[in-house]
Design a protein around this motif. Structure first.
Motif, PDB file in Angstrom:
ATOM      1  N   LYS A 273      -7.384  24.111  37.191  1.00 49.48           N
ATOM      2  CA  LYS A 273      -8.400  24.627  36.241  1.00 49.48           C
ATOM      3  C   LYS A 273      -8.447  26.227  36.454  1.00 49.48           C
ATOM      4  N   PRO A 274      -7.511  26.885  36.331  1.00 52.02           N
ATOM      5  CA  PRO A 274      -7.486  28.533  36.561  1.00 52.02           C
ATOM      6  C   PRO A 274      -8.657  29.260  36.209  1.00 52.02           C
ATOM      7  N   GLU A 275      -9.380  28.774  35.024  1.00 50.71           N
ATOM      8  CA  GLU A 275     -10.635  29.512  34.550  1.00 50.71           C
ATOM      9  C   GLU A 275     -11.851  29.173  35.347  1.00 50.71           C
ATOM     10  N   ILE A 276     -11.931  28.334  36.355  1.00 53.38           N
ATOM     11  CA  ILE A 276     -12.934  28.228  37.102  1.00 53.38           C
ATOM     12  C   ILE A 276     -13.568  29.296  37.563  1.00 53.38           C
ATOM     13  N   ARG A 279     -18.131  30.575  41.696  1.00 53.93           N
ATOM     14  CA  ARG A 279     -19.357  29.760  42.214  1.00 53.93           C
ATOM     15  C   ARG A 279     -19.041  28.227  41.941  1.00 53.93           C
ATOM     16  N   GLU A 280     -18.382  27.611  40.792  1.00 55.67           N
ATOM     17  CA  GLU A 280     -18.049  26.349  40.816  1.00 55.67           C
ATOM     18  C   GLU A 280     -17.155  25.913  41.851  1.00 55.67           C
ATOM     19  N   LEU A 281     -16.096  26.758  42.123  1.00 56.73           N
ATOM     20  CA  LEU A 281     -15.158  26.624  43.048  1.00 56.73           C
ATOM     21  C   LEU A 281     -15.430  26.132  44.478  1.00 56.73           C
ATOM     22  N   SER A 361     -10.499  33.473  43.786  1.00 58.52           N
ATOM     23  CA  SER A 361     -10.971  33.987  42.541  1.00 58.52           C
ATOM     24  C   SER A 361     -10.850  35.541  42.427  1.00 58.52           C
ATOM     25  N   TYR A 362     -10.391  35.889  43.624  1.00 61.70           N
ATOM     26  CA  TYR A 362     -10.039  37.722  43.338  1.00 61.70           C
ATOM     27  C   TYR A 362      -8.751  37.720  42.617  1.00 61.70           C
TER      28      TYR A 362
END
Length: 384
Positions: A273-276, A279-281, A361-362
């Motif tokens: 799920k690349p768009e996560i 915070r969710e990750l 996420s960066y």
């Protein structure tokens, strides 16, 4: 299948090199393999299951420069079941030869020869690891051997030389964490996340161990062979800090395991799920960490309890009072070892989750573009 076959070939080559190194290292040594031809036990006195005295052995050397020669050997028995060995004809032993002008005078039996079966056991482990993990298994073997080398060639000599045990072990664990994690995960976001989380948790563990170890009044002499080490010419060693270092080193393997587990799980979530969102990750990492920690702390308890199983049996057989048990120095040392290590593991999980969430996420593309642009400019300057 081709990758597995290639990995197996590399693994076999590795085992062959290890065997050749062991053979060359021991070929000219006075410690040789010998077979017991006969024994003379007339000077041995037995009391219960303990034996005291000297066992005379007729040995036949089976390797080294004195291969094929027969020599009289001696086995001194001290009544100590931990170190004594009693031999019978047909046993294969490690013998220390005493020479005089190139001739063997006599020998001393050191212990049973176990090296062959140890290599077989290690080889079985290597083959299983390669069959299951392939190239990753080979990298794991490399990290295993490299860790042994760093400990034997750097940590142990440094401790014997009187260097600060906590500072030295901190540096060694930093290096070992890098070797183990980057060997397995590579120089990737996953490897970096696991490394940073592991190191952060281990340094917190060092502080907790030093603080509570001092409050519990532990001197470090509960370590195996600590008294023997001190009275063999190393009286100036700081056994207290060596004990603290041993606690952190003992917990470091589980720490790397947790760091890698969480970083790998979060990498898998990110890939699916690349768009996560970050915070969710991180929350996913927390959830994985809770499950891992739930079993890992018990794993430490079982590992340390297994090492002192006979002591626990002794307490039970004598119906020892709980107050006596809980304040016993060796038990207090194991409580510190288990709980301090577990605290470190509990902290590594969320630390790794936060670090991994940010790293995954960066967006690195702008940074990569800047690096490429900089390298292009530098290449142009060099050409000019």
């Amino acid at each position: 299948m081709k990758k597995i076959k290639a990995s197996l070939l590399w693994g076999i080559l590795f085992l062959a090199l290890v065997g050749f190194w062991a053979y060359e290292n021991n070929r000219n040594s006075n410690f040789v393999r010998a077979v017991v031809l006969s024994t003379d036990n007339s000077d041995v006195m037995q009391s219960g299951i303990a034996r005291i005295g000297s066992q005379e052995l007729l040995l036949k050397v089976v390797d080294g420069k004195f291969k094929g020669q027969e020599v009289v050997g001696y086995n001194n028995l001290l009544g100590n079941l931990d170190i004594d060995a009693f031999y019978a004809p047909g046993d294969t032993v490690v013998a220390a030869l005493r020479e005089d002008h190139g001739k063997v005078v006599d020998a001393k039996a050191v212990d049973l020869y176990r090296q062959s079966w140890e290599f077989i056991l290690f080889g079985f482990f290597v083959l299983l690891l390669i069959i299951y993990a392939g190239n990753t298994g080979l990298r794991a073997i490399f990290s295993f051997i490299a860790s042994l080398w760093v400990i034997w060639k750097n940590l142990i000599p440094g401790l014997l030389a009187g260097e600060n045990p906590l500072l030295l072990s901190s540096g060694i664990l930093f290096v070992l964490s890098a070797i183990v994690i980057f060997s397995v995960a590579g120089f990737t976001r996953k490897g970096l996340s696991a490394f940073l989380g592991t190191v952060a948790g281990l340094f917190v563990t060092i502080g907790i161990t030093a603080f509570f170890g001092d409050k519990l009044g532990l001197l470090g002499t509960t370590l195996p062979y600590s008294s023997t080490l001190l009275f063999s010419g190393n009286i100036g060693l700081n056994m207290k800090q060596i004990f603290f270092a041993a606690i952190v080193i003992g917990a470091s393997g589980a720490a790397m395991d947790i760091g890698m587990d969480i970083a790998s799980a979060m990498a898998e979530v990110k890939s699916k799920k690349p768009e996560i969102m970050c915070r969710e990750l991180i929350q996913s990492g927390f959830n994985v960490g809770r499950a891992v920690i739930g079993t890992m702390t018990t794993t430490l308890l079982l590992a340390y309890s297994g090492g002192y199983l006979t002591l626990l049996m002794l307490f039970a057989s004598q119906d020892t009072d709980f107050v006596r048990i809980i304040n016993y120095r060796m038990v207090a040392a194991e409580i510190l070892r288990t709980v301090a290590g577990s605290i470190g593991l509990v902290l590594i999980a969320p630390i790794t989750a936060v670090i991994a969430g940010w790293i995954y996420s960066y967006n690195l593309e702008p940074l990569k573009s800047r690096v490429k642009s900089f390298l292009g400019k530098m290449q142009g300057i060099i050409r000019v």
